[in-house]
Design a protein around this motif. Structure first.
Motif, PDB file in Angstrom:
ATOM      1  N   ILE A  88       4.012 -15.432 -44.577  1.00  0.00           N
ATOM      2  CA  ILE A  88       2.875 -15.774 -45.487  1.00  0.00           C
ATOM      3  C   ILE A  88       2.822 -16.523 -46.487  1.00  0.00           C
ATOM      4  O   ILE A  88       2.258 -17.452 -46.672  1.00  0.00           O
ATOM      5  CB  ILE A  88       2.089 -14.351 -45.502  1.00  0.00           C
ATOM      6  N   ARG A  89       3.809 -16.083 -47.511  1.00  0.00           N
ATOM      7  CA  ARG A  89       3.979 -16.856 -48.546  1.00  0.00           C
ATOM      8  C   ARG A  89       4.445 -18.450 -48.480  1.00  0.00           C
ATOM      9  O   ARG A  89       3.753 -19.326 -48.972  1.00  0.00           O
ATOM     10  CB  ARG A  89       4.654 -16.262 -49.864  1.00  0.00           C
ATOM     11  N   TRP A  90       5.446 -18.387 -47.622  1.00  0.00           N
ATOM     12  CA  TRP A  90       5.917 -19.765 -46.992  1.00  0.00           C
ATOM     13  C   TRP A  90       4.888 -20.503 -46.510  1.00  0.00           C
ATOM     14  O   TRP A  90       4.815 -21.703 -46.518  1.00  0.00           O
ATOM     15  CB  TRP A  90       7.127 -19.649 -46.204  1.00  0.00           C
ATOM     16  N   ILE A  91       4.218 -20.130 -45.534  1.00  0.00           N
ATOM     17  CA  ILE A  91       3.056 -20.818 -44.735  1.00  0.00           C
ATOM     18  C   ILE A  91       2.169 -21.175 -45.957  1.00  0.00           C
ATOM     19  O   ILE A  91       1.854 -22.303 -45.728  1.00  0.00           O
ATOM     20  CB  ILE A  91       2.575 -19.961 -43.571  1.00  0.00           C
ATOM     21  N   GLU A  92       1.531 -20.428 -46.734  1.00  0.00           N
ATOM     22  CA  GLU A  92       0.462 -20.908 -47.447  1.00  0.00           C
ATOM     23  C   GLU A  92       1.089 -21.732 -48.408  1.00  0.00           C
ATOM     24  O   GLU A  92       0.187 -22.645 -48.936  1.00  0.00           O
ATOM     25  CB  GLU A  92       0.054 -19.610 -48.327  1.00  0.00           C
ATOM     26  N   GLY A  93       2.217 -21.907 -48.759  1.00  0.00           N
ATOM     27  CA  GLY A  93       2.795 -22.811 -49.630  1.00  0.00           C
ATOM     28  C   GLY A  93       2.694 -24.101 -49.153  1.00  0.00           C
ATOM     29  O   GLY A  93       2.992 -25.076 -49.959  1.00  0.00           O
ATOM     30  N   ASN A  94       3.181 -24.138 -47.982  1.00  0.00           N
ATOM     31  CA  ASN A  94       3.137 -25.522 -47.055  1.00  0.00           C
ATOM     32  C   ASN A  94       2.002 -25.966 -46.326  1.00  0.00           C
ATOM     33  O   ASN A  94       1.914 -26.885 -45.669  1.00  0.00           O
ATOM     34  CB  ASN A  94       4.319 -25.156 -46.043  1.00  0.00           C
ATOM     35  N   LEU A  95       0.769 -25.315 -46.651  1.00  0.00           N
ATOM     36  CA  LEU A  95      -0.406 -25.666 -46.051  1.00  0.00           C
ATOM     37  C   LEU A  95      -0.770 -26.992 -46.504  1.00  0.00           C
ATOM     38  O   LEU A  95      -1.005 -27.249 -47.978  1.00  0.00           O
ATOM     39  CB  LEU A  95      -1.526 -24.793 -46.072  1.00  0.00           C
ATOM     40  N   ILE A 107      -3.794 -29.172 -44.988  1.00  0.00           N
ATOM     41  CA  ILE A 107      -5.074 -29.461 -44.558  1.00  0.00           C
ATOM     42  C   ILE A 107      -5.829 -28.367 -44.313  1.00  0.00           C
ATOM     43  O   ILE A 107      -5.180 -26.986 -44.132  1.00  0.00           O
ATOM     44  CB  ILE A 107      -4.758 -30.421 -43.565  1.00  0.00           C
ATOM     45  N   SER A 108      -7.087 -28.254 -44.631  1.00  0.00           N
ATOM     46  CA  SER A 108      -7.830 -27.105 -44.341  1.00  0.00           C
ATOM     47  C   SER A 108      -7.800 -26.579 -42.765  1.00  0.00           C
ATOM     48  O   SER A 108      -7.898 -25.354 -42.655  1.00  0.00           O
ATOM     49  CB  SER A 108      -9.356 -27.285 -44.765  1.00  0.00           C
ATOM     50  N   ALA A 109      -7.374 -27.333 -41.857  1.00  0.00           N
ATOM     51  CA  ALA A 109      -7.222 -26.894 -40.378  1.00  0.00           C
ATOM     52  C   ALA A 109      -5.977 -25.868 -40.457  1.00  0.00           C
ATOM     53  O   ALA A 109      -5.913 -24.937 -39.732  1.00  0.00           O
ATOM     54  CB  ALA A 109      -7.022 -28.003 -39.427  1.00  0.00           C
ATOM     55  N   GLY A 110      -4.968 -26.026 -41.061  1.00  0.00           N
ATOM     56  CA  GLY A 110      -4.000 -25.350 -41.213  1.00  0.00           C
ATOM     57  C   GLY A 110      -4.190 -24.037 -41.838  1.00  0.00           C
ATOM     58  O   GLY A 110      -3.762 -22.952 -41.654  1.00  0.00           O
ATOM     59  N   GLU A 111      -5.130 -24.012 -42.943  1.00  0.00           N
ATOM     60  CA  GLU A 111      -5.445 -22.839 -43.554  1.00  0.00           C
ATOM     61  C   GLU A 111      -6.482 -21.958 -42.670  1.00  0.00           C
ATOM     62  O   GLU A 111      -6.420 -20.668 -42.491  1.00  0.00           O
ATOM     63  CB  GLU A 111      -6.460 -23.072 -44.654  1.00  0.00           C
ATOM     64  N   LYS A 112      -7.141 -22.442 -41.692  1.00  0.00           N
ATOM     65  CA  LYS A 112      -7.999 -21.784 -40.554  1.00  0.00           C
ATOM     66  C   LYS A 112      -7.033 -21.177 -39.728  1.00  0.00           C
ATOM     67  O   LYS A 112      -7.298 -19.986 -39.178  1.00  0.00           O
ATOM     68  CB  LYS A 112      -9.074 -22.477 -40.069  1.00  0.00           C
ATOM     69  N   THR A 113      -6.169 -21.787 -39.435  1.00  0.00           N
ATOM     70  CA  THR A 113      -5.143 -21.267 -38.168  1.00  0.00           C
ATOM     71  C   THR A 113      -4.464 -20.220 -38.737  1.00  0.00           C
ATOM     72  O   THR A 113      -4.369 -19.079 -38.207  1.00  0.00           O
ATOM     73  CB  THR A 113      -3.966 -22.336 -37.847  1.00  0.00           C
ATOM     74  N   MET A 114      -3.781 -20.231 -39.963  1.00  0.00           N
ATOM     75  CA  MET A 114      -3.317 -19.046 -40.796  1.00  0.00           C
ATOM     76  C   MET A 114      -4.153 -18.038 -40.904  1.00  0.00           C
ATOM     77  O   MET A 114      -3.854 -16.666 -40.697  1.00  0.00           O
ATOM     78  CB  MET A 114      -2.672 -19.444 -42.000  1.00  0.00           C
ATOM     79  N   GLN A 115      -5.383 -18.267 -41.262  1.00  0.00           N
ATOM     80  CA  GLN A 115      -6.411 -16.935 -41.353  1.00  0.00           C
ATOM     81  C   GLN A 115      -6.861 -16.252 -39.926  1.00  0.00           C
ATOM     82  O   GLN A 115      -6.610 -15.014 -40.025  1.00  0.00           O
ATOM     83  CB  GLN A 115      -7.840 -17.544 -42.082  1.00  0.00           C
ATOM     84  N   LYS A 116      -7.055 -17.151 -39.067  1.00  0.00           N
ATOM     85  CA  LYS A 116      -7.179 -16.463 -37.795  1.00  0.00           C
ATOM     86  C   LYS A 116      -5.922 -15.763 -37.416  1.00  0.00           C
ATOM     87  O   LYS A 116      -5.846 -14.563 -36.814  1.00  0.00           O
ATOM     88  CB  LYS A 116      -7.548 -17.525 -36.484  1.00  0.00           C
ATOM     89  N   ALA A 117      -4.694 -16.078 -37.529  1.00  0.00           N
ATOM     90  CA  ALA A 117      -3.291 -15.570 -37.046  1.00  0.00           C
ATOM     91  C   ALA A 117      -3.285 -14.246 -37.812  1.00  0.00           C
ATOM     92  O   ALA A 117      -2.878 -13.292 -37.173  1.00  0.00           O
ATOM     93  CB  ALA A 117      -2.263 -16.306 -37.241  1.00  0.00           C
ATOM     94  N   LEU A 118      -3.564 -14.260 -39.216  1.00  0.00           N
ATOM     95  CA  LEU A 118      -3.451 -13.066 -39.898  1.00  0.00           C
ATOM     96  C   LEU A 118      -4.524 -11.907 -39.526  1.00  0.00           C
ATOM     97  O   LEU A 118      -4.155 -10.782 -39.297  1.00  0.00           O
ATOM     98  CB  LEU A 118      -3.831 -13.245 -41.309  1.00  0.00           C
ATOM     99  N   ILE A 119      -5.614 -12.291 -39.122  1.00  0.00           N
ATOM    100  CA  ILE A 119      -6.699 -11.418 -38.833  1.00  0.00           C
ATOM    101  C   ILE A 119      -6.181 -10.906 -37.481  1.00  0.00           C
ATOM    102  O   ILE A 119      -6.234  -9.601 -37.178  1.00  0.00           O
ATOM    103  CB  ILE A 119      -8.175 -12.000 -38.556  1.00  0.00           C
ATOM    104  N   GLY A 120      -5.768 -11.785 -36.556  1.00  0.00           N
ATOM    105  CA  GLY A 120      -5.339 -11.225 -35.325  1.00  0.00           C
ATOM    106  C   GLY A 120      -4.120 -10.393 -35.209  1.00  0.00           C
ATOM    107  O   GLY A 120      -3.973  -9.231 -34.486  1.00  0.00           O
ATOM    108  N   ALA A 121      -3.333 -10.703 -36.301  1.00  0.00           N
ATOM    109  CA  ALA A 121      -2.159  -9.684 -36.379  1.00  0.00           C
ATOM    110  C   ALA A 121      -2.403  -8.370 -36.927  1.00  0.00           C
ATOM    111  O   ALA A 121      -1.942  -7.270 -36.644  1.00  0.00           O
ATOM    112  CB  ALA A 121      -0.926 -10.321 -37.289  1.00  0.00           C
ATOM    113  N   LEU A 122      -3.445  -8.193 -37.943  1.00  0.00           N
ATOM    114  CA  LEU A 122      -3.918  -7.022 -38.483  1.00  0.00           C
ATOM    115  C   LEU A 122      -4.759  -6.114 -37.621  1.00  0.00           C
ATOM    116  O   LEU A 122      -4.532  -4.990 -37.744  1.00  0.00           O
ATOM    117  CB  LEU A 122      -4.546  -7.222 -39.591  1.00  0.00           C
ATOM    118  N   TYR A 123      -5.462  -6.544 -36.640  1.00  0.00           N
ATOM    119  CA  TYR A 123      -6.338  -6.058 -35.686  1.00  0.00           C
ATOM    120  C   TYR A 123      -5.653  -5.751 -34.376  1.00  0.00           C
ATOM    121  O   TYR A 123      -6.274  -5.287 -33.544  1.00  0.00           O
ATOM    122  CB  TYR A 123      -7.552  -6.427 -35.618  1.00  0.00           C
ATOM    123  N   GLU A 124      -4.501  -5.973 -34.000  1.00  0.00           N
ATOM    124  CA  GLU A 124      -3.608  -5.864 -32.880  1.00  0.00           C
ATOM    125  C   GLU A 124      -3.455  -4.600 -32.671  1.00  0.00           C
ATOM    126  O   GLU A 124      -3.237  -3.903 -33.510  1.00  0.00           O
ATOM    127  CB  GLU A 124      -2.262  -6.938 -32.618  1.00  0.00           C
TER     128      GLU A 124
END
Length: 66
Positions: free
Chosen positions: A40-47, A49-66
């Motif tokens: 998570i830290r690595w990806i956040e540091g390498n984002l 564009i905002s589209a990348g942020e949205k992808t990461m946010q959706k992935a985190l939400i998906g991982a937390l609620y699986e």
């Protein structure tokens, strides 16, 4: 883990954002807590564009609620 990052970087075209989200979700679900923190830290540091942020946010939400 490295192979998944390569897949994410090479995923392009229609529906690529959803594919990247699924790859990130699976990566986070299969990782340990320490690995997930690093990922998570690595990806956040390498984002760049905002589209990348949205992808990461959706992935985190998906991982937390699986």
């Amino acid at each position: 883990m490295f192979a998944t990052f390569i897949k994410i970087s090479k995923t392009k075209g229609n529906n690529s954002q959803a594919e990247k989200e699924n790859l990130l979700i699976n990566l986070l679900l299969e990782s340990t807590n320490e690995e997930a923190k690093f990922i998570i830290r690595w990806i956040e540091g390498n984002l760049k564009i905002s589209a990348g942020e949205k992808t990461m946010q959706k992935a985190l939400i998906g991982a937390l609620y699986e």
